[in-house]
Structures are given as C-alpha cells and as structure tokens.
Design a protein around this motif. Structure first.
Motif, PDB file in Angstrom:
ATOM      1  N   LEU A 184       4.874  -3.179  -8.363  1.00 66.98           N
ATOM      2  CA  LEU A 184       4.402  -2.115  -7.464  1.00 66.98           C
ATOM      3  C   LEU A 184       3.526  -1.113  -8.208  1.00 66.98           C
ATOM      4  CD1 LEU A 184       7.306  -1.021  -5.081  1.00 66.98           C
ATOM      5  CD2 LEU A 184       5.043  -1.812  -4.441  1.00 66.98           C
ATOM      6  N   GLU A 185       3.946  -0.771  -9.424  1.00 69.74           N
ATOM      7  CA  GLU A 185       3.162   0.183 -10.221  1.00 69.74           C
ATOM      8  C   GLU A 185       1.771  -0.376 -10.518  1.00 69.74           C
ATOM      9  OE1 GLU A 185       3.822   3.542 -11.415  1.00 69.74           O
ATOM     10  OE2 GLU A 185       4.965   3.084  -9.617  1.00 69.74           O
ATOM     11  N   GLY A 186       1.720  -1.683 -10.865  1.00 70.68           N
ATOM     12  CA  GLY A 186       0.431  -2.322 -11.147  1.00 70.68           C
ATOM     13  C   GLY A 186      -0.486  -2.271  -9.931  1.00 70.68           C
ATOM     14  N   LEU A 187       0.076  -2.569  -8.768  1.00 65.71           N
ATOM     15  CA  LEU A 187      -0.703  -2.575  -7.526  1.00 65.71           C
ATOM     16  C   LEU A 187      -1.125  -1.157  -7.148  1.00 65.71           C
ATOM     17  CD1 LEU A 187      -1.761  -4.361  -5.212  1.00 65.71           C
ATOM     18  CD2 LEU A 187       0.429  -4.031  -4.044  1.00 65.71           C
ATOM     19  N   ARG A 188      -0.172  -0.222  -7.278  1.00 62.17           N
ATOM     20  CA  ARG A 188      -0.461   1.176  -6.940  1.00 62.17           C
ATOM     21  C   ARG A 188      -1.613   1.726  -7.790  1.00 62.17           C
ATOM     22  NH1 ARG A 188       1.714   6.240  -5.431  1.00 62.17           N
ATOM     23  NH2 ARG A 188       3.376   5.286  -4.257  1.00 62.17           N
ATOM     24  N   PRO A 243       9.754   0.911  -0.758  1.00 56.18           N
ATOM     25  CA  PRO A 243       8.972  -0.241  -1.207  1.00 56.18           C
ATOM     26  C   PRO A 243       7.498  -0.103  -0.877  1.00 56.18           C
ATOM     27  CG  PRO A 243      10.047  -0.752   0.869  1.00 56.18           C
ATOM     28  CD  PRO A 243      10.448   0.659   0.511  1.00 56.18           C
ATOM     29  N   ALA A 244       7.106   1.034  -0.309  1.00 55.35           N
ATOM     30  CA  ALA A 244       5.742   1.148   0.213  1.00 55.35           C
ATOM     31  C   ALA A 244       4.824   1.971  -0.686  1.00 55.35           C
ATOM     32  CB  ALA A 244       5.784   1.776   1.602  1.00 55.35           C
ATOM     33  N   ILE A 245       3.544   1.569  -0.683  1.00 55.84           N
ATOM     34  CA  ILE A 245       2.478   2.418  -1.220  1.00 55.84           C
ATOM     35  C   ILE A 245       1.831   3.011   0.029  1.00 55.84           C
ATOM     36  CG2 ILE A 245       0.284   2.437  -2.452  1.00 55.84           C
ATOM     37  CD1 ILE A 245       1.348  -0.181  -3.878  1.00 55.84           C
ATOM     38  N   THR A 246       1.919   4.326   0.183  1.00 58.60           N
ATOM     39  CA  THR A 246       1.486   4.935   1.447  1.00 58.60           C
ATOM     40  C   THR A 246       0.094   5.541   1.309  1.00 58.60           C
ATOM     41  OG1 THR A 246       3.790   5.410   1.991  1.00 58.60           O
ATOM     42  CG2 THR A 246       2.124   6.562   3.271  1.00 58.60           C
ATOM     43  N   LEU A 247      -0.807   5.085   2.181  1.00 59.70           N
ATOM     44  CA  LEU A 247      -2.158   5.649   2.224  1.00 59.70           C
ATOM     45  C   LEU A 247      -2.231   6.669   3.354  1.00 59.70           C
ATOM     46  CD1 LEU A 247      -4.313   2.375   2.227  1.00 59.70           C
ATOM     47  CD2 LEU A 247      -3.553   3.671   0.246  1.00 59.70           C
ATOM     48  N   GLN A 248      -3.025   7.697   3.125  1.00 61.62           N
ATOM     49  CA  GLN A 248      -3.301   8.641   4.205  1.00 61.62           C
ATOM     50  C   GLN A 248      -4.790   8.572   4.504  1.00 61.62           C
ATOM     51  OE1 GLN A 248      -0.893  11.887   3.763  1.00 61.62           O
ATOM     52  NE2 GLN A 248      -1.770  13.122   5.373  1.00 61.62           N
ATOM     53  N   ILE A 249      -5.110   8.230   5.747  1.00 62.60           N
ATOM     54  CA  ILE A 249      -6.522   8.127   6.138  1.00 62.60           C
ATOM     55  C   ILE A 249      -6.835   9.316   7.039  1.00 62.60           C
ATOM     56  CG2 ILE A 249      -8.244   6.711   7.337  1.00 62.60           C
ATOM     57  CD1 ILE A 249      -6.518   4.258   6.738  1.00 62.60           C
ATOM     58  N   VAL A 279      -8.664  -5.425  -4.947  1.00 59.67           N
ATOM     59  CA  VAL A 279      -7.473  -5.787  -5.730  1.00 59.67           C
ATOM     60  C   VAL A 279      -7.585  -7.214  -6.237  1.00 59.67           C
ATOM     61  CG1 VAL A 279      -4.992  -6.275  -5.524  1.00 59.67           C
ATOM     62  CG2 VAL A 279      -5.898  -4.137  -4.629  1.00 59.67           C
ATOM     63  N   ARG A 280      -8.047  -8.120  -5.364  1.00 58.67           N
ATOM     64  CA  ARG A 280      -8.204  -9.528  -5.785  1.00 58.67           C
ATOM     65  C   ARG A 280      -9.182  -9.645  -6.935  1.00 58.67           C
ATOM     66  NH1 ARG A 280      -9.340 -12.083  -0.003  1.00 58.67           N
ATOM     67  NH2 ARG A 280      -7.237 -12.358   0.790  1.00 58.67           N
ATOM     68  N   GLY A 281     -10.259  -8.873  -6.860  1.00 56.84           N
ATOM     69  CA  GLY A 281     -11.304  -8.991  -7.879  1.00 56.84           C
ATOM     70  C   GLY A 281     -10.948  -8.307  -9.180  1.00 56.84           C
TER      71      GLY A 281
END
Length: 349
Positions: free
Chosen positions: A105-109, A134-140, A23-25
């Motif tokens: 949030l949309e940009g990050l998602r 407020p969360a972006i939820t990942l499933q691992i 994300v940073r890059g």
C-alpha cells in the motif's frame, strides 16, 4: 439527478484511468493492475449525492499460500509457493517472508501521491492515511462539492476458495445451485486490510473480499431472471436496501460516536440473508415495499438484539460481536424509535 451522477462518474473515471496508466508505467511491481468498480455506485444502490466512489485496483497473482491468522476465517497471511512467477513482489515481503499489505500500500500510495500533481485539468489531492484503513483516499475538487474516491488494493488469486467459505453463500433456494457453483469457480480476492485483533499490528494481514460477487448478486437479484428488466416484473429488493442504508446513514450523522462501528456492509449483509429467507420474487412485490422493508428491518433488529450477524460468505465470522453489545443496543433503540414513530428521520432535510 442522473446528470450529476454521470458528470461525477465521468470525472472519477478520467482521474482513475490517468492514475492507472501512470502506476503501470512507473513501477514494474504494479504493471499488471486493472480497475474493478466496487461499492454502491456500481451496484446501483447509491443513496444521496454521487460524492463517494470505491475503486478496486486488482493485481493478478498465480498461486499463494493462505494461512488463517485468527478464528474469523476472513484474515490471512500470504506467502508465495515455491518459485513464484511474481519475483518482482519480493521487495514487499517482510522479514518472515510474508507478503506485507502495508509495504504494498505504501508503494502504491507513494506513486499516486506523486502522480496526482501531473493531473492538469482537475484539482486532486491524496488524503491523510486513516489508521487500519485499506484505502488510499483521493479528494477531487468539483465545485461546489468534493468527490471522495477510495482506492483499494486487491490481489486476484486463481485458486479455490479457502475452507472457511465452504458453508457460506447459501443462495441455492434464491439464485440456484448452478449460480452458486459458478460463483465459487471465480478467483479469490484479498484486500490489504489490517486485522485489528492482532496483538502486534504489523500490517501483513489480508482480508477476503467478495465485492465482485456481491455486485453480481445485487445486479441479478431475481429468482426469475427477468426480475426488474424493462419487460419483467419490478421487485422492491433494492429499494429496501437503499432505505435501510439511508436510515443508517442519517442515524450515523446524528450519533457519529455511538454508531461509528456500523457501516453499510452490515446492512448489505443483512439484506443478503433476507433474500435467502424470502427467496421468491413474489416475496418482494414492488407494491408491498412498506411491508417488505418492515420485514427486512425486523430481521436486522433481531441480529442487533442477539449481537449475531454472520458474514454472508464466511459463516463463522460474526460482524456484530458481543464486545460491541452497547453499540448494537444503541442502534436497535434508535431504529425502534424510528419504526414506532413513522420514521421522522426520513422527513428531515
């Protein structure tokens, strides 16, 4: 088990570290994000399996104008002061010049969704967006189970806390005046959270967050500094919190619809108020766990009965509104039943 916990947290850290670097890059707007562990795993009050983690992705912002958007004192509209350093965030402003939580949030998602495809050794997916979350939820995927990771975007603002917090955090008699002062010198954190009370939901509200301070209070919870250290006296504060969290979790499994309004934050808030009501370590002797749990539980029942649980940091924000009186009464009845019958729910597997 410890082994399960360390395996799960190791896997979560690997995935999140990969995503943060990506994300940073990828996008100049998010180049300054840092990870901050929040929630029960990092507060050492996790119950049940290590299958849920909360990770805050924090972005430092120098100065913001905070305008309350309702009477709770918890939700704000954010605008930049003149000549902000963060020009790169201008693309997330709405037509009124407010910083849009939804757009950020949309940009990050979007970046995270593209980036999970490049994680080679683990199957990671981004779950569908829950309205208002407020969360972006990942499933691992970690056979035989799955781990859920909530990524929460937060802004860290170096300025004094807003006026609505002035009479909150009443910890002088418990942790001391100096600790309170030090806490209040910390930055303000705001999470991208939709205020459901707004007539027109535009996704441009942010909510104050104190999870960094809650974590500190839980991990340094004694009125005497050595409380629960290896050479200190053990108290039962955290065990009481875990028991009530577990009770609520089990009841929610049985009565999902009736209790959907409740979450562990209600229990945690009541816990902090109880720590202030009984500030001394001797009020929470480890051998008196049953008695202490009952006192704390009775306090929580009292809050439910009155539909009154003030936010620990924002006293005029009531977490149990009278609009939800039916739910409050339902939970109260369920807890009373458990209390009067020796907590059958604890013995059910």
């Amino acid at each position: 088990g410890r082994q399960d916990v360390s395996e799960a947290s190791g896997l979560v850290n690997r995935v999140v570290t990969h995503l943060i670097q990506a994300v940073r890059g990828r996008d100049g707007s998010f180049s300054s994000i840092e990870k901050l562990g929040a929630g029960s795993y990092y507060e050492h009050v996790k119950i049940s399996e290590p299958n849920e983690f909360d990770i805050m992705l924090v972005m430092p912002v120098t100065r913001l104008q905070l305008d309350e958007c309702d009477d709770t004192g918890a939700y704000y509209y954010l605008t930049f002061k003149r000549n902000p350093k963060e020009k790169y965030l201008n693309r997330f402003l709405d037509e009124d010049g407010k910083l849009s939580a939804f757009k950020m949030l949309e940009g990050l998602r979007r970046i995270i969704k593209e980036e999970v495809k490049h994680i080679k050794d683990t199957e990671v997916t981004v779950k569908r967006k829950k309205p208002g979350s407020p969360a972006i939820t990942l499933q691992i995927n970690k056979p035989p189970a799955e781990i859920s990771v909530d990524i929460i975007l937060a802004l860290e603002v170096q300025q004094s806390w807003p006026p609505s917090t002035q009479d909150g955090l009443k910890i002088e008699c418990w942790l001391g005046r100096k600790v309170r002062r030090d806490f209040r010198y910390r930055p303000v954190y705001l999470v991208a959270k939709q205020n459901k009370k707004e007539k027109l939901l535009r996704g441009n509200t942010w909510r104050l967050s104190f999870s960094h301070i809650e974590k500190d209070m839980l991990n340094n919870h004694g009125s005497i500094k050595t409380c629960c250290e290896s050479d200190g006296v053990k108290c039962c504060r955290k065990d009481c919190l875990k028991l009530l969290k577990y009770l609520l979790e089990r009841l929610k499994m049985k009565h999902a619809k009736e209790l959907e309004k409740f979450c562990s934050y209600h229990v945690k808030t009541a816990f902090f108020h109880s720590c202030v009501a009984w500030p001394s370590d001797t009020d929470w002797k480890y051998e008196n766990l049953e008695h202490c749990f009952q006192k704390y539980l009775e306090y929580f029942l009292h809050c439910l009965q009155d539909s009154q649980l003030p936010h620990f940091f924002i006293p005029r924000y009531n977490l149990l509104s009278l609009d939800d009186k039916a739910s409050n009464d339902f939970l109260s009845r369920q807890i009373n039943y458990q209390l009067n019958n020796g907590f059958p729910v604890f013995h059910q597997v």
